[in-house]
Design an enzyme around this catalytic site. Sequence first.
Site, PDB file in Angstrom:
ATOM      1  N   VAL A 132      51.997  31.727  31.986  1.00 42.01           N
ATOM      2  CA  VAL A 132      50.714  31.057  32.175  1.00 42.01           C
ATOM      3  C   VAL A 132      50.827  30.119  33.368  1.00 42.01           C
ATOM      4  CG1 VAL A 132      49.058  29.442  31.155  1.00 42.01           C
ATOM      5  CG2 VAL A 132      50.106  31.213  29.748  1.00 42.01           C
ATOM      6  N   LYS A 165      41.284  36.343  53.190  1.00 45.98           N
ATOM      7  CA  LYS A 165      41.694  37.749  53.089  1.00 45.98           C
ATOM      8  C   LYS A 165      42.203  38.250  54.453  1.00 45.98           C
ATOM      9  CE  LYS A 165      40.772  38.371  48.674  1.00 45.98           C
ATOM     10  NZ  LYS A 165      41.833  38.574  47.691  1.00 45.98           N
ATOM     11  N   TYR A 184      36.354  33.261  51.796  1.00 43.94           N
ATOM     12  CA  TYR A 184      36.844  34.527  51.226  1.00 43.94           C
ATOM     13  C   TYR A 184      37.323  35.444  52.361  1.00 43.94           C
ATOM     14  CZ  TYR A 184      37.244  38.491  48.075  1.00 43.94           C
ATOM     15  OH  TYR A 184      37.740  39.534  47.336  1.00 43.94           O
TER      16      TYR A 184
HETATM   17  N1  LIG Z   1      36.300  43.530  42.442  1.00 43.91           N
HETATM   18  C1  LIG Z   1      36.064  43.674  43.724  1.00 43.91           C
HETATM   19  O1  LIG Z   1      34.988  44.173  44.133  1.00 43.91           O
HETATM   20  C2  LIG Z   1      37.119  43.280  44.734  1.00 43.91           C
HETATM   21  C3  LIG Z   1      36.990  43.770  46.048  1.00 43.91           C
HETATM   22  C4  LIG Z   1      37.947  43.429  46.975  1.00 43.91           C
HETATM   23  C5  LIG Z   1      39.008  42.635  46.618  1.00 43.91           C
HETATM   24  N2  LIG Z   1      39.111  42.163  45.341  1.00 43.91           N
HETATM   25  C6  LIG Z   1      40.249  41.295  45.020  1.00 43.91           C
HETATM   26  O2  LIG Z   1      40.933  41.843  43.909  1.00 43.91           O
HETATM   27  C7  LIG Z   1      41.690  40.807  43.270  1.00 43.91           C
HETATM   28  C8  LIG Z   1      41.533  40.930  41.754  1.00 43.91           C
HETATM   29  O3  LIG Z   1      40.194  40.661  41.410  1.00 43.91           O
HETATM   30  P1  LIG Z   1      39.394  41.518  40.327  1.00 43.91           P
HETATM   31  O4  LIG Z   1      38.356  42.267  41.055  1.00 43.91           O
HETATM   32  O5  LIG Z   1      40.325  42.232  39.454  1.00 43.91           O
HETATM   33  O6  LIG Z   1      38.644  40.328  39.572  1.00 43.91           O
HETATM   34  P2  LIG Z   1      38.772  39.763  38.077  1.00 43.91           P
HETATM   35  O7  LIG Z   1      38.593  40.849  37.087  1.00 43.91           O
HETATM   36  O8  LIG Z   1      37.849  38.596  38.041  1.00 43.91           O
HETATM   37  O9  LIG Z   1      40.286  39.250  37.996  1.00 43.91           O
HETATM   38  C9  LIG Z   1      40.713  38.105  38.679  1.00 43.91           C
HETATM   39  C10 LIG Z   1      42.067  37.696  38.156  1.00 43.91           C
HETATM   40  O10 LIG Z   1      42.545  36.581  38.922  1.00 43.91           O
HETATM   41  C11 LIG Z   1      43.006  35.588  38.038  1.00 43.91           C
HETATM   42  N3  LIG Z   1      42.849  34.252  38.607  1.00 43.91           N
HETATM   43  C12 LIG Z   1      41.743  33.732  39.186  1.00 43.91           C
HETATM   44  N4  LIG Z   1      41.972  32.443  39.538  1.00 43.91           N
HETATM   45  C13 LIG Z   1      43.255  32.169  39.167  1.00 43.91           C
HETATM   46  C14 LIG Z   1      44.058  31.004  39.231  1.00 43.91           C
HETATM   47  N5  LIG Z   1      43.592  29.836  39.716  1.00 43.91           N
HETATM   48  N6  LIG Z   1      45.338  31.073  38.769  1.00 43.91           N
HETATM   49  C15 LIG Z   1      45.820  32.218  38.231  1.00 43.91           C
HETATM   50  N7  LIG Z   1      45.089  33.357  38.133  1.00 43.91           N
HETATM   51  C16 LIG Z   1      43.814  33.320  38.588  1.00 43.91           C
HETATM   52  C17 LIG Z   1      42.168  35.760  36.765  1.00 43.91           C
HETATM   53  O11 LIG Z   1      42.897  35.293  35.606  1.00 43.91           O
HETATM   54  P3  LIG Z   1      42.564  33.978  34.757  1.00 43.91           P
HETATM   55  O12 LIG Z   1      41.102  33.699  34.878  1.00 43.91           O
HETATM   56  O13 LIG Z   1      42.998  34.348  33.356  1.00 43.91           O
HETATM   57  O14 LIG Z   1      43.445  32.921  35.361  1.00 43.91           O
HETATM   58  C18 LIG Z   1      42.038  37.278  36.690  1.00 43.91           C
HETATM   59  O15 LIG Z   1      43.139  37.831  36.023  1.00 43.91           O
HETATM   60  C19 LIG Z   1      41.191  39.486  43.863  1.00 43.91           C
HETATM   61  O16 LIG Z   1      42.145  39.002  44.777  1.00 43.91           O
HETATM   62  C20 LIG Z   1      39.902  39.890  44.582  1.00 43.91           C
HETATM   63  O17 LIG Z   1      39.644  39.050  45.677  1.00 43.91           O
HETATM   64  C21 LIG Z   1      38.192  42.473  44.383  1.00 43.91           C
END
Ligand SMILES: NC(=O)c1ccc[n+]([C@@H]2O[C@H](COP(=O)([O-])OP(=O)(O)OC[C@H]3O[C@@H](n4cnc5c(N)ncnc54)[C@H](OP(=O)(O)O)[C@@H]3O)[C@@H](O)[C@H]2O)c1
Length: 264
Positions: free
Chosen positions: A57, A154, A150
Amino acid sequence: MSLALITGASSGLGVTFARHLAKAGHDLALVARRLDRLQDVGAELTRAYGVHVETVVADLATDAGIATVVQYINSTPRLDFLVNNAGFGTKGLFFETDIGGQDQMHRVHVMAILHLSHAALRKMVKQGGGAIINVSSVASFTIGAGSVSYGATKAWINAFSKGLDAELQTVKSPVKVQALCPGFTITEFHDTLGMDRGLVPRWLWLSADLVVDTSLRALQGNKVIVIPSWKYKVPVMIMKHLPESMLRKMAHASGRRMKRLSPE
Ligand SMILES: NC(=O)c1ccc[n+]([C@@H]2O[C@H](COP(=O)([O-])OP(=O)(O)OC[C@H]3O[C@@H](n4cnc5c(N)ncnc54)[C@H](OP(=O)(O)O)[C@@H]3O)[C@@H](O)[C@H]2O)c1
């Protein structure tokens, strides 16, 4: 046994990376803030694939959270994968938003990746193998009016990953570094952000499975920047050839659109 450490493993792409890597037989260290979610994922994957799963965690927006994960990496005898995946988005014009959220984003997207990669590479280079996947975004190639931090963080991830790859090549290390640049992917990302998914055409959405599968397959080759799906590869290729003035005009238009959609 080999070990994969995944940040942001409580939902979305992080859980999908965990599933794919567990299926391939890797033990896991799952990092996020929500312990209950991590435990559920761990229990599911131990049951399904018999792998050992540990949960860590940590709030990666804090120095203490980053230190906890660095300490975990330092104390493990071996590390084969580091997936720097944790991340989130913010809405609104930079100067109108709360600076706290922007600051946290830089900590999670930049400082956490910096420190975790440093600790992981010291281990991986010495052990003679391993891979770091830094989850970036297609937003790294755009000028992001309405999501300035963002896009900027990135873009840093891409530059950082390319630099690390060059250094690893210099010392002839087999360790791989990838910047994974997905487009719109169905996860909890947009729910957390409070964005209506209906605003994006359905055909543009990618599945988390496709994104993760593309990433892990690409590790067999030697690409650093990995863009899943032709839906995003083609526009990125075109954008790379557009003049700066046109990119700026496109950014202005998207900024105006963003203002209309969230007038607050
Ligand atoms: N979905 C898209 O369209 C998309 C597109 C391009 C890139 N991405 C990138 O993909 C990655 C994963 O995102 P996702 O799409 O899977 O979104 P998601 O389902 O919202 O997952 C985000 C994850 O990041 C964790 N997180 C956020 N803030 C945190 C913190 N302060 N400390 C530790 N963990 C943290 C969250 O866990 P907790 O809340 O439990 O801490 C969660 O497990 C991100 O880097 C995002 O920028 C996503």
